[in-house]
Every structure is written in structure tokens, then in C-alpha cells.
Design a protein around this motif. Structure first.
Motif, short mmCIF file in Angstrom:
data_model
loop_
_atom_site.label_atom_id
_atom_site.label_comp_id
_atom_site.label_asym_id
_atom_site.label_seq_id
_atom_site.Cartn_x
_atom_site.Cartn_y
_atom_site.Cartn_z
N SER A 3 0.84 -1.19 0.00
CA SER A 3 0.00 0.00 0.00
C SER A 3 0.88 1.24 0.00
O SER A 3 1.96 1.27 0.60
CB SER A 3 -0.91 0.01 1.23
OG SER A 3 -1.75 -1.12 1.23
N TYR A 7 -1.10 7.23 1.01
CA TYR A 7 -2.54 6.92 0.95
C TYR A 7 -3.02 6.36 2.29
O TYR A 7 -4.08 6.74 2.80
CB TYR A 7 -2.79 5.91 -0.17
CG TYR A 7 -4.20 5.37 -0.20
CD1 TYR A 7 -5.24 6.13 -0.70
CD2 TYR A 7 -4.47 4.09 0.29
CE1 TYR A 7 -6.53 5.64 -0.73
CE2 TYR A 7 -5.77 3.59 0.28
CZ TYR A 7 -6.80 4.37 -0.24
OH TYR A 7 -8.08 3.89 -0.25
N VAL A 8 -2.24 5.43 2.87
CA VAL A 8 -2.62 4.85 4.16
C VAL A 8 -2.70 5.94 5.24
O VAL A 8 -3.64 5.98 6.04
CB VAL A 8 -1.61 3.76 4.58
CG1 VAL A 8 -1.89 3.29 6.00
CG2 VAL A 8 -1.66 2.59 3.60
N PHE A 9 -1.71 6.85 5.24
CA PHE A 9 -1.72 7.93 6.23
C PHE A 9 -2.94 8.83 6.04
O PHE A 9 -3.57 9.25 7.02
CB PHE A 9 -0.43 8.75 6.10
CG PHE A 9 -0.40 9.96 6.99
CD1 PHE A 9 -0.08 9.84 8.34
CD2 PHE A 9 -0.71 11.22 6.49
CE1 PHE A 9 -0.06 10.95 9.17
CE2 PHE A 9 -0.70 12.34 7.31
CZ PHE A 9 -0.37 12.20 8.66
N VAL A 11 -5.84 8.05 4.72
CA VAL A 11 -7.05 7.34 5.13
C VAL A 11 -7.18 7.35 6.66
O VAL A 11 -8.24 7.64 7.21
CB VAL A 11 -7.05 5.90 4.59
CG1 VAL A 11 -8.19 5.10 5.22
CG2 VAL A 11 -7.20 5.91 3.07
N HIS A 12 -6.07 7.04 7.33
CA HIS A 12 -6.09 7.03 8.79
C HIS A 12 -6.39 8.42 9.35
O HIS A 12 -7.14 8.58 10.31
CB HIS A 12 -4.76 6.51 9.35
CG HIS A 12 -4.63 5.02 9.29
ND1 HIS A 12 -4.31 4.35 8.14
CD2 HIS A 12 -4.79 4.06 10.25
CE1 HIS A 12 -4.25 3.04 8.38
NE2 HIS A 12 -4.55 2.85 9.66
N ALA A 13 -5.80 9.42 8.75
CA ALA A 13 -6.04 10.80 9.20
C ALA A 13 -7.50 11.19 9.02
O ALA A 13 -8.09 11.86 9.88
CB ALA A 13 -5.13 11.77 8.43
N PHE A 15 -10.09 9.14 9.01
CA PHE A 15 -10.90 8.43 10.01
C PHE A 15 -10.71 9.03 11.41
O PHE A 15 -11.66 9.11 12.18
CB PHE A 15 -10.56 6.95 10.02
CG PHE A 15 -11.27 6.17 8.95
CD1 PHE A 15 -12.64 5.94 9.04
CD2 PHE A 15 -10.58 5.67 7.86
CE1 PHE A 15 -13.30 5.23 8.04
CE2 PHE A 15 -11.24 4.96 6.87
CZ PHE A 15 -12.61 4.74 6.96
N VAL A 16 -9.49 9.45 11.73
CA VAL A 16 -9.26 10.10 13.03
C VAL A 16 -10.04 11.40 13.10
O VAL A 16 -10.66 11.72 14.13
CB VAL A 16 -7.75 10.36 13.23
CG1 VAL A 16 -7.52 11.26 14.44
CG2 VAL A 16 -7.01 9.04 13.42
N SER A 19 -13.65 10.63 13.61
CA SER A 19 -13.89 10.16 14.98
C SER A 19 -13.92 11.32 15.96
O SER A 19 -14.77 11.39 16.86
CB SER A 19 -12.80 9.16 15.39
OG SER A 19 -12.81 8.03 14.55
#
Length: 293
Positions: A3, A7-9, A11-13, A15-16, A19
Motif C-alpha cells: 500500500s 494513501y494509508v496515512f 485514510v487514517h487521518a 478516520f481520526v 472520529s
């Protein structure tokens, strides 16, 4: 294929951030319930209270006997209603998922029809008060939500159809099991994700229900926690607005803004405590009716 770290960072950002956006209003609600009334008037709402105060909770728990009784009524209604709701929903949904059921399409349409058309408030009220004589009884808090779950029935029917292998049921028939045994020993254990999803929805609807208590219950000993807290808030607002002699002075000393927040906190805490027990199955149950590859 690895991955892309960017892109992973991202996506995580994202979602954070979502939240935090979902959690922020609740944290603000809790903080406001512990804030001094005058501080809210002067400075507005903040995550860190300008002046810490327990006045709102002191006012609510000055009626602790009534609150504990209302909590007990709400807990009883929620547990019994959720249990009976799951039982009735599955007893209707499972036969509807079987192709061998006579008039299956007609019964399914009848259930779906109730989602589109309702009799209205006046017939609803008259049925439960004049016909069933449930006014000022515990049944008025239990039965209306129990018998209006057409959406849950269709949802569980889809779950049974897509998630319970027909071969398992047929093999049970070969081994001599009857319908009740198949339902209790095979179908229900395999349906735990769907049951948890519907159960959580039923639990929330019963715990947050105030409408049935508003129109059917006048006896204060039968108030649910939502009805009691709303009634307490309405009484204070009435005294303040009408400036009744003697009682007005006491009413004006009530921290009305923070009481609203404390009421919401008291009402939602049991649901927050219950959610972790449902989460394991709830995530699986979200795919009810989904297309499988």
C-alpha cells in the motif's frame, strides 16, 4: 502489492478526523453538564469548564428516589422489550425466509405495507386506551414498540435467506429434527450477528422512548427515565416562564442550561456502557443483505 504509505496515512487521518468530529459534541455535552450556570451565560460552552459545578446533578439527584425508580422501569422495559422483540421478529422472519411457506409473498407484502402506511395518532391512541385499556399501565410502554417492527422483520428475513445455508437445514431434516429444533438449535446460534444488530436497535428504541410515556402515562410511578427527566425540565421551565409566586424564586435558582446537559448525559450513559458487548456482533451484522462474492 504494498500500500502507498501516503494513501494509508491520508485514510487514517481522515478516520481520526471523523472520529474526533463525532466525539467532540459528546465531550462538550459532558463538560457543559459540569459547568457553572453563570459561566455558561457569560462565556458560552467550552470543553474545559470556566467554573466547575455539580449544581445540575445535585438538582437531578435531589429526586434520587424517583430517578432510581424510573431507571428500574426503563431497564425492565428495555430488557423485556428487547427479548420479546427479538423472539417475535425471528419467529416471523425465519418462516418468511423459507421457500416452502405457503402465501410467503403475501405475508411479506403485508409486513412491508405497514412500513408505508399507518393509521395515525388518533386510531393508535384509541386502540391502546379504549380497546386494549392500557392507559397508565406498564404495557403501554412495552407493546407499542414491540408490535411495530416491520423493518426489523424484513432485515432478519434477508439475513436468514443469505446467511443460513439451506444444506444445514436439510441435513437437520434428514437427522429427524423438527422445525422448532432447527430454529432453536441451528438457526438461532448461526444468526448471532443479525440478532445483535437488531437487538441493539431495539435496545436503543426502548431506552430512548419518551413518546409512548407522554401520551399513555399520567401516573408518576410509571414514568420511564426519559419521561421523568423531560417532566422535571418542563416543570422548571413552566415556573420560570409564568413567574408563579413562591415557587418562582426556587425555579430561578435551578441551573436550567446545565440541567439539560446533565439530563442528556444520564440518559445516554447506559447505552454507552452496553455498546461494547454488542460491538463484536454488530460489525458483522452491518452486512445483513449485502451482496457476497
Amino acid at each position: 502489492m504494498k500500500s502507498n504509505p501516503v494513501y494509508v496515512f491520508a485514510v487514517h487521518a481522515a478516520f481520526v478526523a471523523m472520529s474526533i468530529a463525532a466525539l467532540f459534541p459528546f465531550l462538550l455535552l459532558v463538560a457543559a453538564s459540569f459547568t457553572d450556570e453563570q459561566a455558561i451565560i457569560e462565556h458560552g460552552y467550552a470543553l474545559i469548564p470556566e467554573r466547575f459545578s455539580l449544581d445540575a446533578y445535585a438538582y437531578l439527584f435531589s429526586n434520587s428516589v424517583m430517578i432510581m425508580r424510573s431507571y428500574g422501569i426503563t431497564a425492565f422495559i428495555t430488557v423485556v422489550g428487547t427479548t420479546l422483540g427479538l423472539l417475535i421478529t425471528t419467529l416471523i422472519a425465519y418462516p418468511l425466509s423459507r421457500n416452502i411457506l405457503p402465501f410467503r409473498s403475501f405475508i411479506s407484502f403485508f409486513v412491508f405495507f405497514t412500513l408505508l402506511f399507518q393509521g395515525g395518532l388518533v386510531p393508535f391512541y384509541l386502540v391502546y386506551t379504549d380497546l386494549l385499556h392500557m392507559k397508565d399501565t406498564i404495557w403501554a410502554l412495552l407493546l407499542p414498540n414491540l408490535l411495530t417492527n416491520g423493518f426489523f422483520i424484513l432485515l432478519m428475513r434477508s439475513f436468514f435467506s443469505l446467511s443460513i445455508p439451506g444444506e444445514v437445514v436439510e441435513s437437520a431434516y434428514v437427522d429427524g429434527a423438527n422445525e422448532l429444533t432447527i430454529y432453536y438449535r441451528i438457526v438461532m446460534p448461526l444468526a448471532l450477528p443479525g440478532l445483535a444488530t437488531i437487538g441493539l436497535m431495539l435496545l436503543i428504541s426502548y431506552w430512548n422512548d419518551w413518546y409512548n410515556g407522554l401520551i399513555f402515562i399520567n401516573d408518576g410511578t410509571l414514568f420511564s427515565i426519559q419521561n421523568l427527566l423531560n417532566r422535571m425540565l418542563a416543570d422548571v421551565q413552566y415556573l420560570q416562564q409564568n413567574n408563579l409566586s413562591g415557587q418562582a424564586a426556587a425555579a430561578t435558582s435551578v441551573p436550567i442550561s446545565t440541567v439539560r446537559m446533565a439530563i442528556a448525559v444520564i440518559g445516554v450513559l447506559p447505552l454507552i456502557a452496553a455498546y461494547p458487548f454488542f460491538q463484536k456482533y454488530f460489525v458483522k451484522g452491518l452486512t445483513i443483505g449485502a451482496v457476497k462474492g
